[in-house]
Design a protein around this motif. Structure first.
Motif, PDB file in Angstrom:
ATOM      1  N   THR A  28       0.861  -1.197   0.000  1.00  0.00           N
ATOM      2  CA  THR A  28       0.000   0.000   0.000  1.00  0.00           C
ATOM      3  C   THR A  28       0.890   1.237   0.000  1.00  0.00           C
ATOM      4  N   ILE A  29       0.829   2.008  -1.076  1.00  0.00           N
ATOM      5  CA  ILE A  29       1.822   3.064  -1.283  1.00  0.00           C
ATOM      6  C   ILE A  29       1.807   4.100  -0.172  1.00  0.00           C
ATOM      7  N   ASP A  30       0.616   4.510   0.302  1.00  0.00           N
ATOM      8  CA  ASP A  30       0.563   5.521   1.361  1.00  0.00           C
ATOM      9  C   ASP A  30       1.162   4.999   2.667  1.00  0.00           C
ATOM     10  N   THR A  31       0.950   3.720   2.955  1.00  0.00           N
ATOM     11  CA  THR A  31       1.532   3.129   4.164  1.00  0.00           C
ATOM     12  C   THR A  31       3.048   3.044   4.038  1.00  0.00           C
ATOM     13  N   VAL A  32       3.526   2.596   2.894  1.00  0.00           N
ATOM     14  CA  VAL A  32       4.969   2.506   2.651  1.00  0.00           C
ATOM     15  C   VAL A  32       5.611   3.886   2.764  1.00  0.00           C
ATOM     16  N   GLU A  33       4.976   4.899   2.163  1.00  0.00           N
ATOM     17  CA  GLU A  33       5.528   6.259   2.204  1.00  0.00           C
ATOM     18  C   GLU A  33       5.559   6.799   3.634  1.00  0.00           C
ATOM     19  N   ALA A  34       4.511   6.509   4.407  1.00  0.00           N
ATOM     20  CA  ALA A  34       4.470   6.968   5.801  1.00  0.00           C
ATOM     21  C   ALA A  34       5.620   6.370   6.603  1.00  0.00           C
ATOM     22  N   ILE A  35       5.843   5.077   6.422  1.00  0.00           N
ATOM     23  CA  ILE A  35       6.905   4.398   7.169  1.00  0.00           C
ATOM     24  C   ILE A  35       8.281   4.834   6.670  1.00  0.00           C
ATOM     25  N   ARG A  36       8.419   5.011   5.381  1.00  0.00           N
ATOM     26  CA  ARG A  36       9.696   5.478   4.825  1.00  0.00           C
ATOM     27  C   ARG A  36      10.046   6.857   5.394  1.00  0.00           C
ATOM     28  N   TRP A  37       9.037   7.749   5.457  1.00  0.00           N
ATOM     29  CA  TRP A  37       9.266   9.082   6.022  1.00  0.00           C
ATOM     30  C   TRP A  37       9.653   8.983   7.499  1.00  0.00           C
ATOM     31  N   ALA A  38       8.919   8.188   8.277  1.00  0.00           N
ATOM     32  CA  ALA A  38       9.198   8.056   9.712  1.00  0.00           C
ATOM     33  C   ALA A  38      10.616   7.536   9.943  1.00  0.00           C
ATOM     34  N   ARG A  39      11.018   6.589   9.125  1.00  0.00           N
ATOM     35  CA  ARG A  39      12.363   6.022   9.219  1.00  0.00           C
ATOM     36  C   ARG A  39      13.440   7.078   8.979  1.00  0.00           C
ATOM     37  N   SER A  40      13.207   7.932   8.004  1.00  0.00           N
ATOM     38  CA  SER A  40      14.214   8.937   7.650  1.00  0.00           C
ATOM     39  C   SER A  40      14.206  10.126   8.604  1.00  0.00           C
ATOM     40  N   TYR A  41      13.074  10.341   9.262  1.00  0.00           N
ATOM     41  CA  TYR A  41      12.897  11.535  10.079  1.00  0.00           C
ATOM     42  C   TYR A  41      13.381  11.342  11.515  1.00  0.00           C
ATOM     43  N   LYS A  42      13.122  10.202  12.067  1.00  0.00           N
ATOM     44  CA  LYS A  42      13.459   9.950  13.468  1.00  0.00           C
ATOM     45  C   LYS A  42      13.935   8.508  13.650  1.00  0.00           C
ATOM     46  N   ASP A  43      14.574   8.278  14.793  1.00  0.00           N
ATOM     47  CA  ASP A  43      14.970   6.920  15.162  1.00  0.00           C
ATOM     48  C   ASP A  43      13.749   6.240  15.793  1.00  0.00           C
ATOM     49  N   VAL A  44      12.969   5.541  14.972  1.00  0.00           N
ATOM     50  CA  VAL A  44      11.740   4.903  15.435  1.00  0.00           C
ATOM     51  C   VAL A  44      11.824   3.396  15.196  1.00  0.00           C
TER      52      VAL A  44
END
Length: 276
Positions: free
Chosen positions: A80-96
């Protein structure tokens, strides 16, 4: 789904137990499953979990996502592209930390995840997903029971009772269909010409009402909405006329008596009531 490794469920439970900030994100059916799962997890975890639609994840958290947050990503396909994009952003933005629940081994979402549970539900053939909701809710419920064991918030006998109930789900569904298919067909014949429907519920069943509305909308191509039965009094009830079909999800839980009051309000407006 019932064959998911106990060790993996314990790993998910431990990560959630130790987390300060928890989010759950998904789209469509998976989001509604997440709402139901969040309800169960919160009951045993004793912590707030924020559910955010994946398409709004970055918008809502761009200035507030904290380091070491735990994000549960739920997607049948893992693509699901929106889910993948959300997780990709979170990964790049913070240590989560990313915990993923999906049905497809090796999907894109799994490659961004720290831990993955595969629901083992078999291929989902239809666009109107049928197995997705039940298997995802079941998976989240199994994690919740592992949390209950860790926190010792329920007696062992109670947890065993919950586990037996979850593991009997396939048989319960089979028995329900065997015993009620005639009634279901009769309801379909009665409501076949209706162009609009409401699906209403309270508590955890709001997620099922939303999913039920989505499913009927997808397969019948009609205007159908799922709401909180309490919220539906503030606007949607004004659409109800004589014969307007309203499906209430009404399990015998703590919301039942209040739901009866909602049913009577809609019945007084002339609504045609179907209670499950």
């Amino acid at each position: 789904t019932l064959k998911i490794s106990k060790e993996l469920l314990k790993i998910f439970a431990n990560i959630l137990w130790s987390a300060e900030n928890i989010y759950i994100t998904a789209a469509g059916t998976s989001f509604y499953a997440s709402l139901a799962g969040k309800f169960i997890l919160t009951k045993f975890l004793g912590k707030y979990i924020q559910a955010i639609e994946c398409s709004e994840f970055k918008t809502q958290l761009s200035n507030s996502l904290k380091k070491d947050s735990v994000i549960i990503a739920v997607s049948q396909s893992g693509e699901t592209i929106d889910t993948v994009e959300a997780i990709r952003w979170a990964r790049s933005y913070k240590d989560v930390k990313i915990l993923t629940i999906t049905n497809v081994v090796g999907s894109t979402l799994t490659r961004y995840s720290d831990k993955v549970i595969v629901t083992q539900a078999g291929p989902e053939i239809g666009v109107a997903a049928t197995k997705t909701y039940s298997t995802q809710v079941l998976t989240l419920a199994l994690i919740a029971l592992e949390i209950a064991k860790l926190r010792k918030v329920e007696l062992e006998s109670e947890i065993e009772k919950y586990e037996r109930a979850l593991r009997s789900t396939p048989q319960i569904i089979e028995n329900f269909l065997d015993n009620n298919i005639g009634i279901i067909k009769g309801i379909v014949d009665t409501l076949d010409k209706s162009a609009q429907f409401f699906f209403l519920a309270r508590g955890i069943s709001i997620a099922t009402a939303k999913e039920g509305g989505l499913k009927l909308k997808e397969v019948a191509c009609r205007f159908i909405e799922g709401y909180s039965a309490a919220h539906a009094k503030h606007g949607p009830i004004s659409l109800v006329r004589e014969g307007f079909p309203i499906v209430f999800i009404a399990p015998p839980d703590e919301t039942y008596q209040r739901l009866i009051g909602n049913i009577m309000e809609f019945k007084a407006r002339g609504g045609k009531i179907v209670s499950l």
